[in-house]
Design a protein around this motif. Structure first.
Motif, PDB file in Angstrom:
ATOM      1  N   CYS A 191       0.828  -1.207   0.000  1.00  0.00           N
ATOM      2  CA  CYS A 191       0.000   0.000   0.000  1.00  0.00           C
ATOM      3  C   CYS A 191       0.865   1.260   0.000  1.00  0.00           C
ATOM      4  O   CYS A 191       0.619   2.199  -0.766  1.00  0.00           O
ATOM      5  N   GLN A 192       1.884   1.268   0.838  1.00  0.00           N
ATOM      6  CA  GLN A 192       2.766   2.424   0.925  1.00  0.00           C
ATOM      7  C   GLN A 192       3.566   2.615  -0.360  1.00  0.00           C
ATOM      8  O   GLN A 192       3.800   3.738  -0.814  1.00  0.00           O
ATOM      9  N   SER A 193       3.972   1.515  -0.973  1.00  0.00           N
ATOM     10  CA  SER A 193       4.710   1.589  -2.234  1.00  0.00           C
ATOM     11  C   SER A 193       3.846   2.198  -3.334  1.00  0.00           C
ATOM     12  O   SER A 193       4.292   3.050  -4.109  1.00  0.00           O
ATOM     13  N   LEU A 194       2.590   1.758  -3.414  1.00  0.00           N
ATOM     14  CA  LEU A 194       1.680   2.283  -4.425  1.00  0.00           C
ATOM     15  C   LEU A 194       1.397   3.759  -4.190  1.00  0.00           C
ATOM     16  O   LEU A 194       1.301   4.548  -5.138  1.00  0.00           O
ATOM     17  N   ASP A 195       1.262   4.157  -2.927  1.00  0.00           N
ATOM     18  CA  ASP A 195       1.075   5.572  -2.611  1.00  0.00           C
ATOM     19  C   ASP A 195       2.285   6.393  -3.053  1.00  0.00           C
ATOM     20  O   ASP A 195       2.141   7.490  -3.605  1.00  0.00           O
ATOM     21  N   GLU A 196       3.466   5.853  -2.811  1.00  0.00           N
ATOM     22  CA  GLU A 196       4.697   6.542  -3.190  1.00  0.00           C
ATOM     23  C   GLU A 196       4.766   6.717  -4.707  1.00  0.00           C
ATOM     24  O   GLU A 196       5.080   7.806  -5.213  1.00  0.00           O
ATOM     25  N   ALA A 197       4.458   5.657  -5.431  1.00  0.00           N
ATOM     26  CA  ALA A 197       4.487   5.719  -6.890  1.00  0.00           C
ATOM     27  C   ALA A 197       3.443   6.689  -7.419  1.00  0.00           C
ATOM     28  O   ALA A 197       3.689   7.461  -8.359  1.00  0.00           O
ATOM     29  N   ARG A 198       2.279   6.670  -6.826  1.00  0.00           N
ATOM     30  CA  ARG A 198       1.200   7.566  -7.260  1.00  0.00           C
ATOM     31  C   ARG A 198       1.600   9.019  -7.079  1.00  0.00           C
ATOM     32  O   ARG A 198       1.352   9.860  -7.958  1.00  0.00           O
ATOM     33  N   GLU A 199       2.198   9.356  -5.956  1.00  0.00           N
ATOM     34  CA  GLU A 199       2.598  10.736  -5.703  1.00  0.00           C
ATOM     35  C   GLU A 199       3.618  11.212  -6.732  1.00  0.00           C
ATOM     36  O   GLU A 199       3.560  12.339  -7.218  1.00  0.00           O
ATOM     37  N   ALA A 200       4.566  10.343  -7.088  1.00  0.00           N
ATOM     38  CA  ALA A 200       5.592  10.715  -8.062  1.00  0.00           C
ATOM     39  C   ALA A 200       4.978  10.946  -9.444  1.00  0.00           C
ATOM     40  O   ALA A 200       5.266  11.947 -10.108  1.00  0.00           O
ATOM     41  N   VAL A 201       4.113  10.019  -9.879  1.00  0.00           N
ATOM     42  CA  VAL A 201       3.508  10.154 -11.208  1.00  0.00           C
ATOM     43  C   VAL A 201       2.566  11.352 -11.255  1.00  0.00           C
ATOM     44  O   VAL A 201       2.527  12.082 -12.250  1.00  0.00           O
ATOM     45  N   ALA A 202       1.801  11.573 -10.194  1.00  0.00           N
ATOM     46  CA  ALA A 202       0.889  12.717 -10.161  1.00  0.00           C
ATOM     47  C   ALA A 202       1.657  14.030 -10.215  1.00  0.00           C
ATOM     48  O   ALA A 202       1.213  15.002 -10.838  1.00  0.00           O
ATOM     49  N   CYS A 203       2.818  14.068  -9.583  1.00  0.00           N
ATOM     50  CA  CYS A 203       3.641  15.273  -9.621  1.00  0.00           C
ATOM     51  C   CYS A 203       4.146  15.530 -11.040  1.00  0.00           C
ATOM     52  O   CYS A 203       4.139  16.671 -11.522  1.00  0.00           O
ATOM     53  N   MET A 204       4.550  14.481 -11.730  1.00  0.00           N
ATOM     54  CA  MET A 204       4.984  14.611 -13.119  1.00  0.00           C
ATOM     55  C   MET A 204       3.821  15.060 -14.009  1.00  0.00           C
ATOM     56  O   MET A 204       3.985  15.880 -14.909  1.00  0.00           O
ATOM     57  N   ARG A 205       2.644  14.513 -13.746  1.00  0.00           N
ATOM     58  CA  ARG A 205       1.454  14.934 -14.501  1.00  0.00           C
ATOM     59  C   ARG A 205       1.192  16.426 -14.332  1.00  0.00           C
ATOM     60  O   ARG A 205       0.923  17.137 -15.301  1.00  0.00           O
ATOM     61  N   ASP A 206       1.285  16.905 -13.100  1.00  0.00           N
ATOM     62  CA  ASP A 206       1.007  18.309 -12.845  1.00  0.00           C
ATOM     63  C   ASP A 206       2.007  19.217 -13.548  1.00  0.00           C
ATOM     64  O   ASP A 206       1.649  20.290 -14.046  1.00  0.00           O
ATOM     65  N   ARG A 207       3.267  18.797 -13.600  1.00  0.00           N
ATOM     66  CA  ARG A 207       4.280  19.603 -14.294  1.00  0.00           C
ATOM     67  C   ARG A 207       4.031  19.590 -15.801  1.00  0.00           C
ATOM     68  O   ARG A 207       4.121  20.624 -16.466  1.00  0.00           O
ATOM     69  N   ALA A 208       3.701  18.422 -16.340  1.00  0.00           N
ATOM     70  CA  ALA A 208       3.383  18.332 -17.767  1.00  0.00           C
ATOM     71  C   ALA A 208       2.152  19.173 -18.093  1.00  0.00           C
ATOM     72  O   ALA A 208       2.103  19.849 -19.132  1.00  0.00           O
ATOM     73  N   ALA A 209       1.156  19.150 -17.214  1.00  0.00           N
ATOM     74  CA  ALA A 209      -0.057  19.944 -17.429  1.00  0.00           C
ATOM     75  C   ALA A 209       0.246  21.436 -17.386  1.00  0.00           C
ATOM     76  O   ALA A 209      -0.340  22.227 -18.138  1.00  0.00           O
ATOM     77  N   GLU A 210       1.149  21.838 -16.518  1.00  0.00           N
ATOM     78  CA  GLU A 210       1.525  23.259 -16.440  1.00  0.00           C
ATOM     79  C   GLU A 210       2.251  23.692 -17.709  1.00  0.00           C
ATOM     80  O   GLU A 210       2.038  24.792 -18.224  1.00  0.00           O
ATOM     81  N   THR A 211       3.111  22.823 -18.237  1.00  0.00           N
ATOM     82  CA  THR A 211       3.795  23.131 -19.488  1.00  0.00           C
ATOM     83  C   THR A 211       2.777  23.239 -20.627  1.00  0.00           C
ATOM     84  O   THR A 211       2.885  24.128 -21.488  1.00  0.00           O
ATOM     85  N   TYR A 212       1.800  22.360 -20.644  1.00  0.00           N
ATOM     86  CA  TYR A 212       0.720  22.427 -21.628  1.00  0.00           C
ATOM     87  C   TYR A 212      -0.008  23.766 -21.523  1.00  0.00           C
ATOM     88  O   TYR A 212      -0.317  24.404 -22.533  1.00  0.00           O
ATOM     89  N   ARG A 213      -0.297  24.205 -20.296  1.00  0.00           N
ATOM     90  CA  ARG A 213      -1.012  25.470 -20.097  1.00  0.00           C
ATOM     91  C   ARG A 213      -0.208  26.650 -20.617  1.00  0.00           C
ATOM     92  O   ARG A 213      -0.744  27.565 -21.262  1.00  0.00           O
ATOM     93  N   VAL A 214       1.092  26.649 -20.361  1.00  0.00           N
ATOM     94  CA  VAL A 214       1.944  27.740 -20.816  1.00  0.00           C
ATOM     95  C   VAL A 214       1.967  27.802 -22.347  1.00  0.00           C
ATOM     96  O   VAL A 214       1.901  28.874 -22.944  1.00  0.00           O
ATOM     97  N   GLU A 215       2.054  26.643 -22.976  1.00  0.00           N
ATOM     98  CA  GLU A 215       2.153  26.599 -24.435  1.00  0.00           C
ATOM     99  C   GLU A 215       0.827  26.953 -25.118  1.00  0.00           C
ATOM    100  O   GLU A 215       0.819  27.616 -26.152  1.00  0.00           O
ATOM    101  N   THR A 216      -0.288  26.502 -24.563  1.00  0.00           N
ATOM    102  CA  THR A 216      -1.585  26.690 -25.221  1.00  0.00           C
ATOM    103  C   THR A 216      -2.365  27.876 -24.678  1.00  0.00           C
ATOM    104  O   THR A 216      -3.359  28.278 -25.273  1.00  0.00           O
ATOM    105  N   ARG A 217      -1.949  28.408 -23.534  1.00  0.00           N
ATOM    106  CA  ARG A 217      -2.664  29.501 -22.861  1.00  0.00           C
ATOM    107  C   ARG A 217      -4.037  29.066 -22.361  1.00  0.00           C
ATOM    108  O   ARG A 217      -4.937  29.894 -22.182  1.00  0.00           O
TER     109      ARG A 217
END
Length: 213
Positions: free
Chosen positions: A134-160
């Motif tokens: 359970c803790q391992s899956l939580d750890e992995a989820r937090e890392a991937v979600a953080c990467m998603r948020d950064r990718a989404a922010e880059t998308y926002r900057v590029e597309t406005r």
């Protein structure tokens, strides 16, 4: 970095982190190891390797989206760069969702084992292994979600415009049995209608992004 680059990425938080080689605070937190003997699936051998470097993960999350726009800028494919980039962010989002659901199921397993614990050594080991998963899956989820948020922010900057997930993917993993049964029924009904119209040969289904009410 040129003045043009600074202007393009002025809205991205921690812009100077890219120049200094230090991750932002969110990545530093998300890419901190929280468990020994990391496991993604019950029964797997524990993984002793560490998490990816937080700074490299942060840069990669930006670059995988940014590169699409850079390659297609001022070309005849420029107008579809946003569609492709949306799909990249969505891939991060889907994996984060899957890990979240797997972690929820692992947490329920821990609760069940605790309720039925008899104090034996075997029972104690089962609980410890379930907690590690359970803790391992939580750890992995937090890392991937953080990467998603950064990718989404880059998308926002590029597309406005902000990246948004299709409503169907935002349904809580804690759905009732009736909702699941209803969804399965509708999917099976749609499949039967498709096969009735084209009974021969393989059937390819392109699912839309609209959510069921």
């Amino acid at each position: 970095m040129t003045s043009t680059d600074v202007s393009r990425f002025a809205d991205i938080t921690d812009i100077f982190a890219e120049q200094t080689g230090h991750p932002s605070s969110s990545f530093a937190a998300a890419f901190t190891e929280t468990v020994d003997g990391f496991q993604m699936t019950r029964g797997d051998e524990p993984i002793t390797a560490g998490l990816p470097d937080a700074w490299e993960a942060e840069r990669a999350s930006e670059m995988v989206v940014q590169t699409l726009f850079d390659v297609m800028r001022d070309t005849r494919l420029e107008d579809i760069a946003g569609r492709l980039a949306w799909g990249v962010v969505h891939a991060f989002h889907k994996v984060a969702q899957q890990l979240d659901q797997e972690a929820d199921r692992a947490a329920m397993k821990v609760k069940d084992l605790i309720r039925s614990a008899d104090g034996s050594e075997v029972g104690t080991v089962e609980i410890e292994e379930a907690q590690t998963l359970c803790q391992s899956l939580d750890e992995a989820r937090e890392a991937v979600a953080c990467m998603r948020d950064r990718a989404a922010e880059t998308y926002r900057v590029e597309t406005r415009r902000p990246w948004s997930a299709p409503r169907a993917t935002l349904v809580s993993s804690k759905r009732t049995a009736s909702v699941i049964d209803g969804t399965n029924f509708l999917a099976a009904r749609r499949q039967r209608r498709i096969e009735a119209q084209a009974p021969q040969g393989p059937v390819v289904i392109f699912l839309g992004r609209a959510a069921l009410a």
